[in-house]
Design a protein around this motif. Structure first.
Motif, PDB file in Angstrom:
ATOM      1  N   ARG A  80       1.024  -1.053   0.076  1.00  0.00           N
ATOM      2  CA  ARG A  80      -0.280   0.028   0.044  1.00  0.00           C
ATOM      3  C   ARG A  80       0.864   1.207  -0.106  1.00  0.00           C
ATOM      4  NH1 ARG A  80      -3.820   0.436   4.849  1.00  0.00           N
ATOM      5  NH2 ARG A  80      -5.342   1.302   2.740  1.00  0.00           N
ATOM      6  N   VAL A  81       2.451   1.323  -0.239  1.00  0.00           N
ATOM      7  CA  VAL A  81       3.161   2.057   0.260  1.00  0.00           C
ATOM      8  C   VAL A  81       4.902   1.306   0.005  1.00  0.00           C
ATOM      9  CG1 VAL A  81       3.400   2.333   2.824  1.00  0.00           C
ATOM     10  CG2 VAL A  81       3.932   3.918   1.030  1.00  0.00           C
ATOM     11  N   LEU A  82       5.505   2.204  -1.483  1.00  0.00           N
ATOM     12  CA  LEU A  82       6.338   1.679  -1.407  1.00  0.00           C
ATOM     13  C   LEU A  82       7.246   1.933  -0.574  1.00  0.00           C
ATOM     14  CD1 LEU A  82       6.579   2.178  -5.252  1.00  0.00           C
ATOM     15  CD2 LEU A  82       6.368  -0.694  -4.048  1.00  0.00           C
ATOM     16  N   VAL A  83       8.694   1.034  -0.441  1.00  0.00           N
ATOM     17  CA  VAL A  83       9.645   1.737   0.668  1.00  0.00           C
ATOM     18  C   VAL A  83      10.854   1.515  -0.327  1.00  0.00           C
ATOM     19  CG1 VAL A  83      10.948   1.195   2.611  1.00  0.00           C
ATOM     20  CG2 VAL A  83       8.679   1.566   2.856  1.00  0.00           C
ATOM     21  N   VAL A  84      11.950   1.756  -0.624  1.00  0.00           N
ATOM     22  CA  VAL A  84      13.301   1.970  -1.111  1.00  0.00           C
ATOM     23  C   VAL A  84      14.056   2.427   0.487  1.00  0.00           C
ATOM     24  CG1 VAL A  84      14.182   2.973  -3.249  1.00  0.00           C
ATOM     25  CG2 VAL A  84      11.668   2.821  -3.677  1.00  0.00           C
ATOM     26  N   GLN A  85      15.062   0.848   0.319  1.00  0.00           N
ATOM     27  CA  GLN A  85      16.000   0.885   1.733  1.00  0.00           C
ATOM     28  C   GLN A  85      16.914   0.944   0.796  1.00  0.00           C
ATOM     29  OE1 GLN A  85      14.339  -2.547   3.517  1.00  0.00           O
ATOM     30  NE2 GLN A  85      14.898  -1.668   5.701  1.00  0.00           N
ATOM     31  N   THR A  86      18.242   1.862   0.316  1.00  0.00           N
ATOM     32  CA  THR A  86      18.657   2.225  -0.090  1.00  0.00           C
ATOM     33  C   THR A  86      20.508   2.796   0.748  1.00  0.00           C
ATOM     34  OG1 THR A  86      20.059   3.100  -2.163  1.00  0.00           O
ATOM     35  CG2 THR A  86      19.008   4.615  -0.652  1.00  0.00           C
ATOM     36  N   ASN A  87      21.763   2.228   0.217  1.00  0.00           N
ATOM     37  CA  ASN A  87      23.024   2.636   0.929  1.00  0.00           C
ATOM     38  C   ASN A  87      23.274   3.193  -0.629  1.00  0.00           C
ATOM     39  OD1 ASN A  87      24.943   3.754   2.452  1.00  0.00           O
ATOM     40  ND2 ASN A  87      25.976   0.876   1.993  1.00  0.00           N
ATOM     41  N   ASN A  88      23.826   4.619  -0.480  1.00  0.00           N
ATOM     42  CA  ASN A  88      24.031   5.274  -1.861  1.00  0.00           C
ATOM     43  C   ASN A  88      25.379   5.891  -0.942  1.00  0.00           C
ATOM     44  OD1 ASN A  88      22.497   4.687  -3.649  1.00  0.00           O
ATOM     45  ND2 ASN A  88      21.062   6.304  -3.756  1.00  0.00           N
ATOM     46  N   ALA A  89      25.929   5.971   0.019  1.00  0.00           N
ATOM     47  CA  ALA A  89      27.574   6.262   0.344  1.00  0.00           C
ATOM     48  C   ALA A  89      28.322   5.918  -0.338  1.00  0.00           C
ATOM     49  CB  ALA A  89      28.054   5.667   2.247  1.00  0.00           C
ATOM     50  N   THR A  90      28.415   4.502  -0.889  1.00  0.00           N
ATOM     51  CA  THR A  90      29.747   4.962  -2.162  1.00  0.00           C
ATOM     52  C   THR A  90      29.748   5.633  -3.091  1.00  0.00           C
ATOM     53  OG1 THR A  90      29.492   2.085  -1.453  1.00  0.00           O
ATOM     54  CG2 THR A  90      30.247   2.644  -3.498  1.00  0.00           C
ATOM     55  N   TYR A  91      28.282   6.404  -4.002  1.00  0.00           N
ATOM     56  CA  TYR A  91      28.178   7.086  -4.260  1.00  0.00           C
ATOM     57  C   TYR A  91      27.698   8.615  -4.466  1.00  0.00           C
ATOM     58  CZ  TYR A  91      28.279   2.524  -6.677  1.00  0.00           C
ATOM     59  OH  TYR A  91      28.106   1.528  -7.309  1.00  0.00           O
ATOM     60  N   GLU A  92      28.607   8.856  -2.722  1.00  0.00           N
ATOM     61  CA  GLU A  92      27.565  10.045  -2.308  1.00  0.00           C
ATOM     62  C   GLU A  92      27.640  11.495  -3.397  1.00  0.00           C
ATOM     63  OE1 GLU A  92      29.473  12.401   1.612  1.00  0.00           O
ATOM     64  OE2 GLU A  92      27.912  10.811   1.941  1.00  0.00           O
ATOM     65  N   HIS A  93      29.352  11.661  -3.979  1.00  0.00           N
ATOM     66  CA  HIS A  93      29.629  12.991  -3.936  1.00  0.00           C
ATOM     67  C   HIS A  93      29.449  12.832  -5.482  1.00  0.00           C
ATOM     68  CE1 HIS A  93      30.642  13.992  -0.277  1.00  0.00           C
ATOM     69  NE2 HIS A  93      31.166  13.216  -0.302  1.00  0.00           N
ATOM     70  N   THR A  94      28.960  12.432  -5.998  1.00  0.00           N
ATOM     71  CA  THR A  94      28.641  11.547  -7.936  1.00  0.00           C
ATOM     72  C   THR A  94      27.007  12.238  -8.183  1.00  0.00           C
ATOM     73  OG1 THR A  94      27.335   9.540  -7.715  1.00  0.00           O
ATOM     74  CG2 THR A  94      30.325   9.585  -7.147  1.00  0.00           C
ATOM     75  N   GLY A  95      26.388  11.606  -9.004  1.00  0.00           N
ATOM     76  CA  GLY A  95      25.075  11.807  -9.954  1.00  0.00           C
ATOM     77  C   GLY A  95      24.088  11.369  -9.146  1.00  0.00           C
ATOM     78  N   GLN A  96      24.491   9.859  -8.904  1.00  0.00           N
ATOM     79  CA  GLN A  96      24.086   8.446  -9.077  1.00  0.00           C
ATOM     80  C   GLN A  96      22.695   8.630  -7.753  1.00  0.00           C
ATOM     81  OE1 GLN A  96      23.286   5.638  -5.467  1.00  0.00           O
ATOM     82  NE2 GLN A  96      22.897   4.555  -6.857  1.00  0.00           N
ATOM     83  N   PRO A  97      23.052   9.196  -6.570  1.00  0.00           N
ATOM     84  CA  PRO A  97      22.238   9.083  -5.993  1.00  0.00           C
ATOM     85  C   PRO A  97      20.845   9.975  -5.782  1.00  0.00           C
ATOM     86  CG  PRO A  97      24.401   9.640  -4.365  1.00  0.00           C
ATOM     87  CD  PRO A  97      24.656  10.585  -5.977  1.00  0.00           C
ATOM     88  N   ASP A  98      21.321  11.424  -7.017  1.00  0.00           N
ATOM     89  CA  ASP A  98      20.072  12.007  -8.195  1.00  0.00           C
ATOM     90  C   ASP A  98      19.153  10.797  -8.609  1.00  0.00           C
ATOM     91  OD1 ASP A  98      20.279  14.670  -6.709  1.00  0.00           O
ATOM     92  OD2 ASP A  98      22.642  14.443  -7.268  1.00  0.00           O
ATOM     93  N   GLN A  99      19.934  10.655  -9.999  1.00  0.00           N
ATOM     94  CA  GLN A  99      19.396   9.486 -10.590  1.00  0.00           C
ATOM     95  C   GLN A  99      18.579   8.142  -9.754  1.00  0.00           C
ATOM     96  OE1 GLN A  99      23.223   7.854 -12.540  1.00  0.00           O
ATOM     97  NE2 GLN A  99      23.627  10.170 -12.962  1.00  0.00           N
ATOM     98  N   GLN A 100      18.893   7.654  -9.060  1.00  0.00           N
ATOM     99  CA  GLN A 100      17.629   6.678  -8.313  1.00  0.00           C
ATOM    100  C   GLN A 100      16.386   7.573  -7.829  1.00  0.00           C
ATOM    101  OE1 GLN A 100      20.179   3.900  -6.378  1.00  0.00           O
ATOM    102  NE2 GLN A 100      18.422   3.622  -4.434  1.00  0.00           N
ATOM    103  N   PHE A 101      16.780   8.728  -7.172  1.00  0.00           N
ATOM    104  CA  PHE A 101      16.216   9.474  -6.668  1.00  0.00           C
ATOM    105  C   PHE A 101      14.883  10.030  -7.472  1.00  0.00           C
ATOM    106  CE2 PHE A 101      14.657  13.624  -5.803  1.00  0.00           C
ATOM    107  CZ  PHE A 101      13.736  13.372  -4.713  1.00  0.00           C
ATOM    108  N   ALA A 102      14.880  10.499  -9.234  1.00  0.00           N
ATOM    109  CA  ALA A 102      14.558  10.383 -10.393  1.00  0.00           C
ATOM    110  C   ALA A 102      13.753   8.682 -10.559  1.00  0.00           C
ATOM    111  CB  ALA A 102      14.673  11.048 -11.257  1.00  0.00           C
ATOM    112  N   MET A 103      14.122   8.005 -10.296  1.00  0.00           N
ATOM    113  CA  MET A 103      13.353   6.468 -10.703  1.00  0.00           C
ATOM    114  C   MET A 103      12.707   6.503  -9.420  1.00  0.00           C
ATOM    115  SD  MET A 103      16.659   4.519 -11.391  1.00  0.00           S
ATOM    116  CE  MET A 103      18.062   5.068 -12.894  1.00  0.00           C
TER     117      MET A 103
END
Length: 548
Positions: free
Chosen positions: A438-461
C-alpha cells in the motif's frame, strides 16, 4: 499488408558516404578510406554532441527537453543511411551519453566504468542500425519510437539480469510525459518521448525538402503530433488520497538517515559505527516524542546497511537495535547483511523488528533483495575472473538472491519493500504493488557514490515509480537522499547528502491499482516486438527491391 518503399534518390538513400564510394576509384585504398572518414566525420561529431545532450537531460542536470533534442538529432543522423553507417553513428551517440551518465562508477574503478559504458553503447548502435532501416517506411517516426523501447527492453534484461540505467523515462520524471507512467509504466513514457523526438526530426526533414505548402503542412502536422504526445499526459488523473479498503488510509512514518563515517568504497568505518549512528538518531527522535516536540510515528524505516554487522549473531548489535525499537515504541524496518544459505553467501535484507511489548518481539518477517548487483554484490564467473582482476576479491562473499516479493506488515502499513538498485527494475517494483503493497519503501545505501550523480538519478527513478503505481514512496538512505514522495510524484520532504537527518510525515496508504499495474509488461512487449517487426519488414522490402 506490404508497405511500399518510400521513394527517394538512390544515392541519398545511403548518404554522402555512398556517393563517395560510387565515384571512380582513385589513389590507394588508404586514400579512399580517408575520403570516407572525412565524409562521415561531421556526422560523427554531431552524434557525439547529441549523446552529451542526452546525458544532460538526466539528473543531476535534469534538463529533460534535451532528451527530445537528442532523439531528434539521432533520427536525423541515421535517416536513410545504410545500417553500417547508422550503427557507427549510434555508437558515437551512445558512448559519450553513457560514459557521462555512469561517471559515478569511477568510484569502483575507471575500467569498470568505461567497460560498462562501452558495452551498453552497443545496444544503441544496434538500435541506430534499425532506425536507418525503418526510416524508409511510411510512418517511420512511429517505428523509431518502438525501436527505442526495443533497445531499452533488451538492456533491461541482458546480460546478467540487465542494467536499466539511461532509459528515456528516467530523464522525464518531472516532465509533461511523466503521467503516462500511470497508463503504461516507464516503457510508455520512453515511447512518447522518442515519438516526439522523431516527429520533430520529421518536421525538419519536411522543411529541408522544399518551400512548398505541402512540406510546410507536413512539418506543422509532425510538430502538432509531437506536442500532443506530451500534452496528453496532463489528461491522466493521478489520485493521491489514501483509501481504507486494506486498512487505515494514513500512517505516521519516520525515516532515519544516520549518515556514515565517510563516502566511498570504505564507507562503513569501524564495525558498529553506522549502526550506532542510526540507533542514536532513533533514540533522539524518541526523546523529542516524549517531550512533545515531535509526533509519535507508527513505524520507522532504517536504510539498507543501517546495521553494518549481522544482528543475528552479534549480541551487541541485537541489543542496540532492540533498545532503539523499545525507545521509540513502534516497529522498525532494519536494513542488514545476514548470513546466507551457506558459508559462501550473504543476504541483503530488510527486517521488521518489533518492540519488547509486542506479541512477537524482536526480529520477525524479512525481505531479501532479489536482484544483487553483478560485480558489486556478487562476482559472475568468480573462479576465472578473480585470477586476473584482484580487485574482485573485495567482494569476499556473493550475495544470495531472495525469491519472494517484499510485502511486509510494519505497524499499520503493509509495505512493498525494494532495496537500492531494484527500484530501476520494472518487474520488482510492480510485484511489490500488485501483491499488496500500500506504500513503497526504498531502502538504499548510496554512500559509496555520495559525491556523484548516482543518488539524484536513483531519486528520479523513485519519483517515476510513485506516479506509475499510484503509491507514496519512502526512501531511507544511510547518507542521503532520503525522501517522502507523494503518489503524484511530488516531493513532500527530502534530506541533503552527507548529513544525519530524520523525516517525519503522514503518508497515504492506497489500495487501487493503476492501469500500468493491471497491464504489467504487456505495453513494453507489444512496442518492442512491433519495432522488431518493422525493422524486419523494412529490411525484407529493401532486399526484394534490390533483387528486382
Amino acid at each position: 499488408m506490404v508497405l511500399p518503399l518510400d521513394p527517394g534518390p538512390r544515392v541519398d538513400d545511403a548518404g554522402p558516404d555512398a556517393a563517395a564510394d560510387a565515384s571512380p576509384p582513385a589513389g590507394s585504398r588508404w586514400a579512399r578510406r580517408r575520403r570516407k572518414l572525412r565524409a562521415g566525420f561531421p556526422r560523427t561529431v554531431l552524434a557525439l554532441l547529441c549523446g552529451v545532450l542526452l546525458a544532460l537531460s538526466f539528473p543531476p542536470y535534469g534538463v529533460w527537453p534535451l532528451s527530445l533534442v537528442a532523439v531528434a538529432g539521432l533520427s536525423l543522423l541515421t535517416h536513410r543511411r545504410t545500417a553500417r553507417q547508422a550503427a557507427w553513428t549510434g555508437f558515437a551517440f551512445g558512448a559519450p551519453f553513457l560514459i557521462w551518465l555512469l561517471a559515478w562508477l569511477t568510484v569502483i574503478g575507471a575500467d569498470a566504468w568505461l567497460l560498462l559504458a562501452v558495452f551498453e553503447s552497443l545496444f544503441l548502435a544496434l538500435m541506430a542500425a534499425g532506425l536507418a532501416v525503418v526510416s524508409r517506411l511510411p510512418g517511420w517516426p512511429l517505428w523509431t519510437a518502438c525501436l527505442w523501447v526495443t533497445q531499452e527492453w533488451a538492456r533491461d534484461r541482458v546480460p546478467l539480469g540487465g542494467f536499466p540505467w539511461g532509459r528515456l523515462a528516467f530523464a522525464n520524471t518531472t516532465s509533461p510525459y511523466t503521467p503516462l507512467a500511470a497508463l503504461g509504466g516507464a516503457p510508455l513514457v520512453s515511447f512518447a518521448v522518442a515519438l516526439s523526438g522523431a516527429l520533430l526530426a520529421a518536421a525538419v526533414l519536411a522543411l529541408r525538402a522544399g518551400e512548398g505548402a505541402r512540406n510546410r503542412r507536413k512539418a506543422l502536422g509532425a510538430v502538432a503530433v509531437a506536442l500532443a504526445a506530451g500534452v496528453v499526459g496532463y489528461a491522466v488523473p493521478l489520485p493521491t488520497a489514501g483509501t481504507t479498503a486494506g486498512g487505515p488510509a494514513q500512517a505516521e512514518v519516520a525515516l532515519i538517515q544516520g549518515n556514515v563515517p565517510h563516502a566511498g568504497m570504505d564507507f562503513l568505518g569501524r564495525p558498529m559505527q553506522v549502526l550506532q549512528n542510526h540507533v542514536r538518531a532513533t533514540e533522539k527522535l524518541a526523546q523529542e516524542v516524549a517531550a512533545g516536540t515531535a509526533k509519535q510515528p507508527q513505524l520507522v524505516i532504517w536504510p539498507e546497511n543501517s546495521s553494518d554487522v549481522n544482528p543475528y549473531d552479534t549480541p551487541e548489535a541485537y541489543t542496540a537495535i532492540q533498545g532503539a525499537v523499545d525507545a521509540i515504541g513502534v516497529p522498525i524496518l532494519v536494513g542488514a547483511l545476514v548470513d546466507g544459505p551457506d558459508a559462501q553467501h550473504v543476504q541483503n535484507e530488510g527486517i521488521v523488528w518489533a518492540p519488547s511489548n509486542a506479541a512477537e518481539p524482536g526480529p520477525g518477517a524479512h525481505y531479501t533483495k532479489q536482484h544483487p548487483v553483478p560485480f558489486g554484490e556478487y562476482v559472475p564467473f568468480r573462479s576465472v575472473l578473480s585470477k586476473y582482476i584482484t580487485r574482485l576479491q573485495r567482494v569476499a562473499r556473493d550475495f544470495a538472491p531472495g525469491t519472494a516479493t517484499g510485502i511486509l506488515q510494519v505497524g499499520p502499513a503493509r509495505i512493498g519493500d525494494v532495496i537500492c538498485f531494484e527500484v530501476a527494475y520494472d518487474g520488482i517494483v510492480s510485484d511489490a504493488v500488485s501483491k499488496g503493497g500500500r506504500v513503497l519503501v526504498v531502502q538504499t545505501n548510496n554512500a559509496t557514490y555520495e559525491h556523484t550523480g548516482q543518488p539524484d538519478q536513483q531519486f528520479a527513478m523513485s519519483r517515476l515509480r510513485a506516479v506509475e503505481h499510484g503509491r507514496a514512496v519512502l526512501i531511507a538512505a544511510t547518507s542521503g537522499i532520503s525522501a517522502v514522495i507523494e503518489p503524484d510524484g511530488s516531493v513532500l520532504k527530502r534530506t541533503q547528502l552527507a548529513t544525519a537527518a530524520e523525516i517525519e510525515a503522514s503518508v497515504p496508504l492506497r489500495d487501487p491499482l493503476t492501469v500500468a499495474d493491471r497491464v504489467g509488461a504487456a505495453p513494453e512487449w507489444f512496442l518492442a516486438v512491433l519495432g522488431l517487426l518493422a525493422a524486419g519488414a523494412a529490411a525484407g522490402l529493401r532486399r526484394r527491391a534490390g533483387t528486382r
